[in-house]
Scaffold this motif. Structure first.
Motif, PDB file in Angstrom:
ATOM      1  N   PHE A  22       1.054  -2.572   6.198  1.00 57.28           N
ATOM      2  CA  PHE A  22       0.254  -2.115   7.337  1.00 57.28           C
ATOM      3  C   PHE A  22       0.868  -0.900   8.027  1.00 57.28           C
ATOM      4  CE2 PHE A  22      -2.003  -6.114   6.972  1.00 57.28           C
ATOM      5  CZ  PHE A  22      -3.287  -5.737   7.314  1.00 57.28           C
ATOM      6  N   ASP A  23       2.142  -0.660   7.827  1.00 54.50           N
ATOM      7  CA  ASP A  23       2.789   0.521   8.387  1.00 54.50           C
ATOM      8  C   ASP A  23       2.517   1.788   7.579  1.00 54.50           C
ATOM      9  OD1 ASP A  23       3.898  -0.585  10.674  1.00 54.50           O
ATOM     10  OD2 ASP A  23       5.798  -1.097   9.684  1.00 54.50           O
ATOM     11  N   LEU A  24       2.040   1.632   6.340  1.00 57.76           N
ATOM     12  CA  LEU A  24       1.743   2.801   5.515  1.00 57.76           C
ATOM     13  C   LEU A  24       0.539   3.551   6.080  1.00 57.76           C
ATOM     14  CD1 LEU A  24       2.048   1.294   1.917  1.00 57.76           C
ATOM     15  CD2 LEU A  24       3.681   2.806   3.049  1.00 57.76           C
ATOM     16  N   LYS A  25       0.687   4.846   6.259  1.00 54.65           N
ATOM     17  CA  LYS A  25      -0.384   5.676   6.823  1.00 54.65           C
ATOM     18  C   LYS A  25      -1.642   5.638   5.943  1.00 54.65           C
ATOM     19  CE  LYS A  25      -1.365  10.434   8.097  1.00 54.65           C
ATOM     20  NZ  LYS A  25      -0.890  11.812   8.024  1.00 54.65           N
ATOM     21  N   ASP A  26      -1.448   5.737   4.623  1.00 51.75           N
ATOM     22  CA  ASP A  26      -2.589   5.712   3.700  1.00 51.75           C
ATOM     23  C   ASP A  26      -3.344   4.389   3.765  1.00 51.75           C
ATOM     24  OD1 ASP A  26      -1.729   8.191   2.912  1.00 51.75           O
ATOM     25  OD2 ASP A  26      -0.904   7.527   0.996  1.00 51.75           O
ATOM     26  N   PHE A  27      -2.613   3.302   3.921  1.00 54.90           N
ATOM     27  CA  PHE A  27      -3.245   1.995   3.983  1.00 54.90           C
ATOM     28  C   PHE A  27      -4.091   1.856   5.247  1.00 54.90           C
ATOM     29  CE2 PHE A  27      -3.274  -2.637   4.732  1.00 54.90           C
ATOM     30  CZ  PHE A  27      -3.911  -3.014   3.565  1.00 54.90           C
ATOM     31  N   PHE A  28      -3.607   2.402   6.340  1.00 53.86           N
ATOM     32  CA  PHE A  28      -4.349   2.353   7.606  1.00 53.86           C
ATOM     33  C   PHE A  28      -5.729   2.989   7.449  1.00 53.86           C
ATOM     34  CE2 PHE A  28      -5.616   4.554  11.505  1.00 53.86           C
ATOM     35  CZ  PHE A  28      -5.798   3.461  12.332  1.00 53.86           C
TER      36      PHE A  28
END
Length: 194
Positions: free
Chosen positions: A114-120
């Protein structure tokens, strides 16, 4: 000398799509990828449901190289066979991803995800999110962080499966109004009363 075409090639595209539904992405690609231009085109237009949980590292690498990530509609990931699977998947280009199932991950790994920018960017379009058979218990901050992300940053979420929800979790959570189904693998009677 006349070349006789196989009768199989005369079938309508719609019938091939029906046949494709019975094959895994791995088997579909291995069977039809380089057969001819027509099948290559049919595969390029198809959205895939990938289950990476039973693939070896080599099979995973091979499959990801043959499928464009924007063709992935549903994805099941298991952290059983690889330690850093999340860093190896490019969520940014998965513009058609709508269903994500995570198995055998712990709350720390979920927080990293959830901390990954792409995943957000990608989770905002998902309508189904499942966490299966994981170490997701206890009242730790990471688990609460993940729950808050699920319920506040997934506006199109309609179905959510969680392994555990505790009565104290409801104090800090406001589920999305689009949520239609919440599946809990475990909860207490106190939790059901909230």
């Amino acid at each position: 000398m006349s070349i006789r075409k196989n009768q199989f090639e005369f079938l309508a595209n719609e019938l091939f799509y029906e046949i494709f539904d019975y094959l895994s992405a791995k088997n579909l690609i291995k069977s039809f990828e380089n057969l001819n231009k027509r099948f290559s085109l049919l595969l390029c237009q198809r959205l895939f449901q990938l289950d990476l949980s039973h693939l070896s590292k080599f099979q995973y690498e091979e499959l990801i190289q043959t499928i464009s990530t924007n063709q992935i509609y549903a994805l099941k990931i298991s952290n059983k066979w690889t330690i850093n699977i999340f860093s190896r998947i490019s969520f940014k280009s998965m513009t058609n991803l709508r269903i994500l199932t995570l198995a055998h991950v712990n709350s720390h790994e979920l927080r990293r995800l959830f901390d990954l920018k792409d995943f957000f960017l990608i989770i905002q379009q998902m309508n189904t999110f499942k966490i299966q058979s994981t170490n997701f218990n206890g009242l730790d901050r990471e688990r609460l962080f993940v729950l808050q992300k699920i319920f506040t940053q997934m506006p199109k979420l309609r179905l959510c499966q969680l392994p555990l929800l505790d009565v104290n979790d409801f104090d800090d959570l406001n589920p999305s109004t689009s949520l239609e189904t919440l599946v809990l693998d475990y909860c207490t009677m106190n939790c059901l009363g909230k």
